[in-house]
Design a protein around this motif. Sequence first.
Motif, PDB file in Angstrom:
ATOM      1  N   GLU A 156      99.774 -27.968 -13.626  1.00 22.49           N
ATOM      2  CA  GLU A 156     101.227 -28.097 -13.620  1.00 22.49           C
ATOM      3  C   GLU A 156     101.902 -26.759 -13.896  1.00 22.49           C
ATOM      4  OE1 GLU A 156     102.000 -31.064 -16.506  1.00 22.49           O
ATOM      5  OE2 GLU A 156     101.187 -32.725 -15.302  1.00 22.49           O
ATOM      6  N   SER A 157     101.332 -25.967 -14.804  1.00 21.52           N
ATOM      7  CA  SER A 157     101.891 -24.650 -15.097  1.00 21.52           C
ATOM      8  C   SER A 157     101.814 -23.732 -13.885  1.00 21.52           C
ATOM      9  CB  SER A 157     101.158 -24.021 -16.281  1.00 21.52           C
ATOM     10  OG  SER A 157     101.290 -24.812 -17.436  1.00 21.52           O
ATOM     11  N   ALA A 158     100.680 -23.796 -13.194  1.00 21.87           N
ATOM     12  CA  ALA A 158     100.524 -22.974 -11.996  1.00 21.87           C
ATOM     13  C   ALA A 158     101.497 -23.402 -10.909  1.00 21.87           C
ATOM     14  CB  ALA A 158      99.091 -23.069 -11.485  1.00 21.87           C
ATOM     15  N   ARG A 159     101.720 -24.701 -10.779  1.00 24.43           N
ATOM     16  CA  ARG A 159     102.680 -25.197  -9.785  1.00 24.43           C
ATOM     17  C   ARG A 159     104.090 -24.701 -10.096  1.00 24.43           C
ATOM     18  NH1 ARG A 159     100.029 -27.597  -5.347  1.00 24.43           N
ATOM     19  NH2 ARG A 159      98.366 -28.979  -6.103  1.00 24.43           N
ATOM     20  N   MET A 160     104.442 -24.702 -11.386  1.00 22.85           N
ATOM     21  CA  MET A 160     105.774 -24.241 -11.786  1.00 22.85           C
ATOM     22  C   MET A 160     105.963 -22.759 -11.512  1.00 22.85           C
ATOM     23  SD  MET A 160     106.255 -26.371 -15.344  1.00 22.85           S
ATOM     24  CE  MET A 160     107.843 -25.567 -15.668  1.00 22.85           C
ATOM     25  N   ASP A 161     104.853 -22.009 -11.535  1.00 20.17           N
ATOM     26  CA  ASP A 161     104.915 -20.572 -11.241  1.00 20.17           C
ATOM     27  C   ASP A 161     104.878 -20.284  -9.751  1.00 20.17           C
ATOM     28  OD1 ASP A 161     105.065 -19.994 -13.910  1.00 20.17           O
ATOM     29  OD2 ASP A 161     102.899 -19.702 -14.150  1.00 20.17           O
ATOM     30  N   GLY A 162     104.821 -21.333  -8.930  1.00 19.73           N
ATOM     31  CA  GLY A 162     104.889 -21.151  -7.484  1.00 19.73           C
ATOM     32  C   GLY A 162     103.549 -21.156  -6.778  1.00 19.73           C
ATOM     33  N   ALA A 163     102.469 -21.480  -7.481  1.00 22.09           N
ATOM     34  CA  ALA A 163     101.152 -21.502  -6.845  1.00 22.09           C
ATOM     35  C   ALA A 163     101.023 -22.740  -5.966  1.00 22.09           C
ATOM     36  CB  ALA A 163     100.061 -21.501  -7.904  1.00 22.09           C
ATOM     37  N   LYS A 218      95.842 -21.934  -3.773  1.00 21.59           N
ATOM     38  CA  LYS A 218      95.823 -20.931  -4.836  1.00 21.59           C
ATOM     39  C   LYS A 218      95.373 -21.556  -6.152  1.00 21.59           C
ATOM     40  CE  LYS A 218      98.432 -17.011  -6.563  1.00 21.59           C
ATOM     41  NZ  LYS A 218      99.707 -16.242  -6.470  1.00 21.59           N
TER      42      LYS A 218
END
Length: 300
Positions: free
Chosen positions: A175-182, A186
């Motif tokens: 979820e953190s990676a998704r929020m950063d645009g990944a 990726k």
Amino acid sequence: MRHKKSTIKVSGQERALRVVNFVCMVLAVFLCMYPFWYLIIYSLSDPAQASRGVWLLPKGFTIYAYQWIMENTNFGHAFLISTSRTLINTVLCLLGSSLFAYLVTQRDMIGRKFIYRFVIITMYLGAGLVPYYITMKSYHLNNTFLLYIVPGILNAYYVILIKTFIEQIPASLEESARMDGAGFFKVYARIILPLSKPIIATVAVYASVGAWNSWQDNYLLAQSPKLQTVQLLLYNCINQAQVLADSMKHGVVQAPGAVSLSAETIKMATTIVAVLPVMMVYPFLQKYFVKGVMMGAVKG
């Protein structure tokens, strides 16, 4: 100032139990390793002396059995084919199975459960040898190197192990990676794969050993000598060893320097050559193997 070593008193019964455990473990290791050791010492022994029995060390040490295999079979090319097959098949199987496993963990995927169960059911409902043969020929995979690669890209059992392992990774990381645009790939490449090293190593052992030991597809669908694998070479040597030996002076192959070679020696030397690469690779992945199996089988 010297510190006194703390000593724990051990009762006589516990000492006896430790001795019994040690003896049992040594005996178990011996029983597991001796058959392989016996193959080695027999293949390195003079056949005339080995026929009278070998136990711990070779009798009449000779490596002519291995020289005969290298000179009288297409071993070099077969080894290259098997090695190439194992490496390519293992890499593609890891990528294909892990990517599919990660895909079916996505809760927003349409028909996720149906697709996953459709793949899993293939483990229980195999069509059989004849449909497999017809399918491979229909896709024109017979007598091509792709026969060794394409069918193994996705494996249902490996999907189960990897999917179960991925589901134990904290969802907050993704979820953190998704929020950063990944994006999907990726996250898969930067988070899922690095954190899944234990199960990936476990699957790598399974896939590589399976690819190395496979011979039936070669036997049924790849008749070209250029596609012969080490396992089919082993199969042919074992089946033809006695015929080869009988054709050369009633059971022995006469070698330069009055060295003889029996059918049993050919079989055992060929077996060692086929098994040794797996025995050399496994220790490097052993530390991940048990951990990956245990963590990948906690829930399903």
